[in-house]
Design a protein around this motif. Structure first.
Motif, short mmCIF file in Angstrom:
data_model
loop_
_atom_site.label_atom_id
_atom_site.label_comp_id
_atom_site.label_asym_id
_atom_site.label_seq_id
_atom_site.Cartn_x
_atom_site.Cartn_y
_atom_site.Cartn_z
N HIS A 158 -45.03 2.57 6.05
CA HIS A 158 -44.48 3.54 7.00
C HIS A 158 -45.62 4.12 7.87
CE1 HIS A 158 -40.84 3.28 4.67
NE2 HIS A 158 -40.25 4.26 5.34
N LEU A 188 -47.62 11.90 4.73
CA LEU A 188 -46.34 11.92 4.01
C LEU A 188 -45.96 10.54 3.50
CD1 LEU A 188 -44.36 14.43 6.26
CD2 LEU A 188 -45.30 14.83 3.98
N ALA A 189 -46.27 9.49 4.26
CA ALA A 189 -45.99 8.13 3.79
C ALA A 189 -46.80 7.81 2.54
CB ALA A 189 -46.29 7.13 4.89
N THR A 190 -48.05 8.26 2.52
CA THR A 190 -48.90 8.03 1.35
C THR A 190 -48.38 8.80 0.14
OG1 THR A 190 -50.83 7.69 2.77
CG2 THR A 190 -51.25 8.23 0.45
N ALA A 191 -47.92 10.04 0.39
CA ALA A 191 -47.38 10.85 -0.70
C ALA A 191 -46.15 10.22 -1.31
CB ALA A 191 -47.05 12.25 -0.18
N GLU A 192 -45.40 9.49 -0.52
CA GLU A 192 -44.19 8.82 -1.02
C GLU A 192 -44.45 7.38 -1.44
OE1 GLU A 192 -41.03 9.30 1.84
OE2 GLU A 192 -40.80 11.44 1.40
N ASP A 193 -45.73 6.96 -1.41
CA ASP A 193 -46.12 5.60 -1.79
C ASP A 193 -45.40 4.56 -0.94
OD1 ASP A 193 -47.58 3.69 -3.14
OD2 ASP A 193 -46.08 3.47 -4.74
N LEU A 194 -45.33 4.83 0.34
CA LEU A 194 -44.73 3.91 1.31
C LEU A 194 -45.75 3.68 2.42
CD1 LEU A 194 -41.15 5.49 1.46
CD2 LEU A 194 -41.80 3.37 0.31
#
Length: 439
Positions: free
Chosen positions: A429, A420-426
């Protein structure tokens, strides 16, 4: 006396259009913000000295100290009319019974083995409770604000009410007595926007005592009080932006016109801008209520105030084709107080979605709720009952999530967090988790 709006001829308008047609008191808070800001800033900069100046200007008296002396509270209680004291004690007992059942308990949810999320309900630490002092005296507002705050476990309370020239700069003695009955020993003699600002900023009293700021302010007031609450929101929490009081009565031809008229009058008594709205399927009831209004208004104390409110654009009689339309109308109106005076009133009341409080049947008038039903009378106005509720124990509680995961539980969740962090480009996190599990 009441303006009439007939909605029977055509299909009932959709909700948005209906809201625009219905009688409603106008309250433009933004229009007075420019007057309120200088008062608030003066209190922020000069503290009690500014409050005293504004008290002298607006209330025609400047109290010796902002904090009411303990002796004055004791005297007010000792001199309270015994009948009033007994009535307040009934109101307090009933309100405490109802509000005690509102207190939420902490919960713990096991999300996964080794992973829990708890929710703790923590009371606000310090609260200011405003009791108005304009056209009437409101010890009942002291009860309605203090009881839920105490039930929530608020650490310290300040009751604030405007100073009265008639009482030497003290708030009305009945307000003081109500505070004393509730074991509140901190009462400030200040009102209006300057009083709300003092609650927010605190200061040093004229005798050098510290006036500690509060974390939250609740309680109704005039448009200047409301504007100050809006201006200061964020620095302090607020309950709501209270507008002019209002009642809607949904009635059919089984309703007693004497009851309906008396209840419309009871709200109109508050303020010339108060809203009293009858929604009914019956032409005959409207005619009978009009006749009762003419008779009863002349027998009341505040005749001119009531006539002004009933004849104003915020009040009226709305005729509907059937009770289904009546329910739709009162839901669109979302009254602060809604009475149901129909055949099978409990069933009709159960269909209503939007109201601050609902009063069911001929023997549950709004004035009962104002004083000793046990319910709270600090309620949303101006249609805000569509999205907000009245003052309650929950107003003074904050839910805090407490997250506790073990090493194994976090390891099991790591891929989900990273994805999910990768999907949000974070990506950091995700790295905050993977850094705990070096390869």
């Amino acid at each position: 006396m009441l303006r009439r709006l007939d909605l029977r001829a055509e299909p009932l308008p959709r909700t948005a259009a209906l809201r625009g047609l219905l009688p409603r008191a106008e309250m433009d808070v933004d229009a007075v913000l420019h007057q309120v800001r200088p008062l608030v800033e003066a209190v922020r900069e000069r503290g009690v000295a500014a409050v005293q100046e504004f008290s002298q200007r607006f209330d025609k008296v400047s109290p010796a100290t902002v904090r009411v002396p303990a002796a004055a509270l004791a005297t007010a209680l000792a001199e309270l009319d015994p009948a009033v004291r007994a009535a307040l004690e009934v109101a307090i007992d009933r309100a405490r019974a109802v509000h005690a059942d509102q207190r939420r308990t902490d919960v713990v949810t096991q999300v996964v083995p080794g992973g829990t999320v708890a929710e703790r309900f923590v009371p606000v630490r310090r609260v200011g409770l405003y009791a108005p002092g304009g056209l009437a005296v409101y010890p009942s507002s002291v009860v309605m604000n203090v009881v839920p705050a105490q039930a929530a476990g608020v650490d310290t309370l300040v009751v604030m009410s405007p100073p009265q020239a008639e009482f030497g700069g003290l708030p009305h003695p009945t307000v003081l007595a109500a505070a004393a009955l509730l074991d509140v020993d901190e009462v400030w003699a200040a009102g209006g926007a300057q009083g709300i600002a003092l609650l927010a900023y605190g200061g040093t009293d004229t005798d050098g005592a510290d006036l500690e700021p509060v974390d939250m302010v609740t309680g109704p007031g005039n448009i200047y009080v409301t504007a100050a609450k809006r201006h200061l929101r964020g620095l302090i929490g607020i309950d709501a932006e209270a507008g002019t009081t209002e009642i809607a009565v949904l009635a059919d031809d089984t309703a007693d016109p004497r009851h309906v008229a008396a209840d419309l009058i009871s709200q109109a008594e508050h303020d010339p801008n108060a809203a009293s709205v009858l929604v009914t399927t019956s032409d005959a009831l409207v005619e009978a209520v009009e006749a009762e209004l003419e008779r009863q208004v002349g027998e009341t104390k505040h005749t001119e105030r009531i006539r002004t409110a009933l004849a104003g654009p915020q009040s009226g009689a709305v005729l509907v084709a059937n009770l289904d339309d009546g329910v739709a109308v009162v839901d669109a109106y979302a009254a602060e107080h809604l009475e149901i005076q129909t055949a099978d009133a409990p069933a009709v009341a159960a269909r209503v979605r939007n109201a601050g409080a609902i009063f069911v049947g001929a023997w549950s008038p709004v004035s009962l709720g104002d004083y000793c039903a046990g319910s709270n009378h600090v309620l949303p106005t101006g249609g805000c009952a569509r999205h907000s509720g009245g003052l309650s124990v929950q107003t003074f509680l904050r839910g805090i999530h407490v997250v506790h995961y073990s090493e194994d539980a976090l390891r099991a969740a790591a891929d989900t967090v990273v994805t999910l962090a990768t999907a949000e480009d974070l990506p950091a996190h995700g790295q905050a988790v993977t850094a705990r599990f070096p390869r």
